[in-house]
Motif scaffolding. Structure first.
Motif: not given
Length: 371
Positions: A76, A154, A158, A161, A164-166, A254, A274, A276, A283, A286
């Motif tokens: 990240r 993503h 992420c 996904r 995490a998901t936006i 997600p 965000v 997760s 989160c 991201v």
């Protein structure tokens, strides 16, 4: 490869199993596992779903998962640096002039609040939210550029996904307070982006059929788009959802956002979310990167005075974002405003406040934050 260890005295399944690519079938039934959710999964789910659960850490991560989490963190950080500079070292100093002003809850006459229901802890427990104002989506291809950037986030930070998901929404179309809740698949109803209202279980079945059809037409194993994320809900008795004050589901992570809060070219204010099932820090990382990316895109839009484009946006499920106005304002003197959003439990006790004093530090070399 297959393994049968049914009806033994296993209490735990090692996270290292998730790193066995040749393990296709495994029978763990009849073992009294400490993790009751995992015990339920081994008695009713496919091996792939069990391994995905172990890969995500389950409940209580072992040493193997700790090592993987450290690797994720490094990835990240590397991605944040890459996104921040866009590969152009000579632009780093200029990007550092981007400004973001934090509006604290105490300064906001009507702050948005997200309440978390108790049941969410067993499904997708982590959520971070904020409001972003001062962006511009209307000129030229601004909205299209952001949708592309979010798709890339993503894929990268992420981790498709899985980490995490936006989700992004038009703030003006949201009725607060919001509730981060769980609902059974046959009760959760949502109007997905570009589709009619449908129950979650029917949406997933529909997407699965579309995925099979796509495979047949293209004669390939992999599928594209939203269909790649269906397995992330395997083994879940309840699905996570974000519900507004009118009882409308505006987000089904997600998988998708709702058509009700869809972002368009004339959207002025954003609500960013965000989620997760891994941990809270993912989160926040991201969200930090997302805000930095919007700041970069916003400056590009304002500096390159494009004509307003058509209203034909190609929206992506679970992920458009929007920006907004004052094309004649100089971006260096006009910071984006990030409004803090509190996430609380049902008794009103604070769980998360974003951005806090320690947030946005991962992008501090590229972003000037006025607190």
């Amino acid at each position: 490869q297959s393994r049968d260890v049914a009806n033994n005295q296993l209490r735990e399944l090692p996270a290292a199993l998730a790193d066995c690519p040749r393990l296709k079938e495994a029978n763990f039934r009849g073992n009294q596992l400490k993790d009751k959710r995992l015990e339920k999964m081994v008695n009713g789910c496919q091996t792939k779903a069990i391994l995905e659960y172990l890969r995500a850490g389950g409940r209580g991560k072992g040493k193997a998962e700790g090592a993987r989490e450290e690797a994720r963190k490094k990835k990240r950080e590397k991605q944040q640096k890459k996104d921040g500079g866009d590969g152009e070292q000579e632009e780093l100093e200029e990007v550092g002039k981007l400004l973001v002003k934090v509006l604290h809850v105490s300064e906001n006459p009507a702050p948005l609040v997200v309440k978390v229901s108790p049941g969410i802890k067993d499904v997708r427990p982590f959520i971070v939210c904020c409001v972003l104002k001062g962006v511009s989506l209307k000129p030229g291809n601004a909205l299209k550029r952001f949708l592309s950037a979010q798709t890339k986030l993503h894929e990268d930070i992420c981790e498709k996904r899985t980490a995490a998901t936006i989700a992004t929404h038009d703030l003006q179309l949201i009725k607060g307070p919001l509730i981060y809740d769980v609902q059974p698949p046959d009760e959760l109803k949502i109007t997905p982006l570009g589709r009619k209202e449908i129950k979650a279980k029917d949406l997933l079945r529909q997407l699965q059929l579309e995925a099979e059809e796509q495979r047949k037409q293209k004669k390939r194993q992999n599928v594209s788009g939203l269909h790649r994320y269906l397995q992330l809900l395997d083994g879940k008795d309840n699905y996570p959802c974000l519900v507004d004050a009118e009882g409308v589901v505006i987000s089904f992570p997600p998988i998708t956002n709702s058509e009700k809060t869809k972002i368009r070219k004339d959207t002025r204010d954003l609500f960013l979310e965000v989620t997760s099932d891994t941990n809270l820090q993912i989160c926040k990382d991201v969200m930090d990167t997302l805000i930095l990316k919007i700041a970069e895109l916003n400056r590009f839009t304002l500096e390159n005075k494009e004509d307003s484009g058509s209203d034909n946006e190609s929206d992506a499920l679970c992920g458009p974002v929007n920006l907004n106005p004052s094309q004649n304002v100089q971006p260096m003197n006009f910071p984006l405003v990030v409004e803090q959003v509190r996430v609380v439990d049902t008794d009103g006790n604070l769980k998360v406040l974003y951005p806090s004093k320690t947030d946005l530090t991962t992008v501090s070399s590229l972003l000037t934050v006025i607190r």
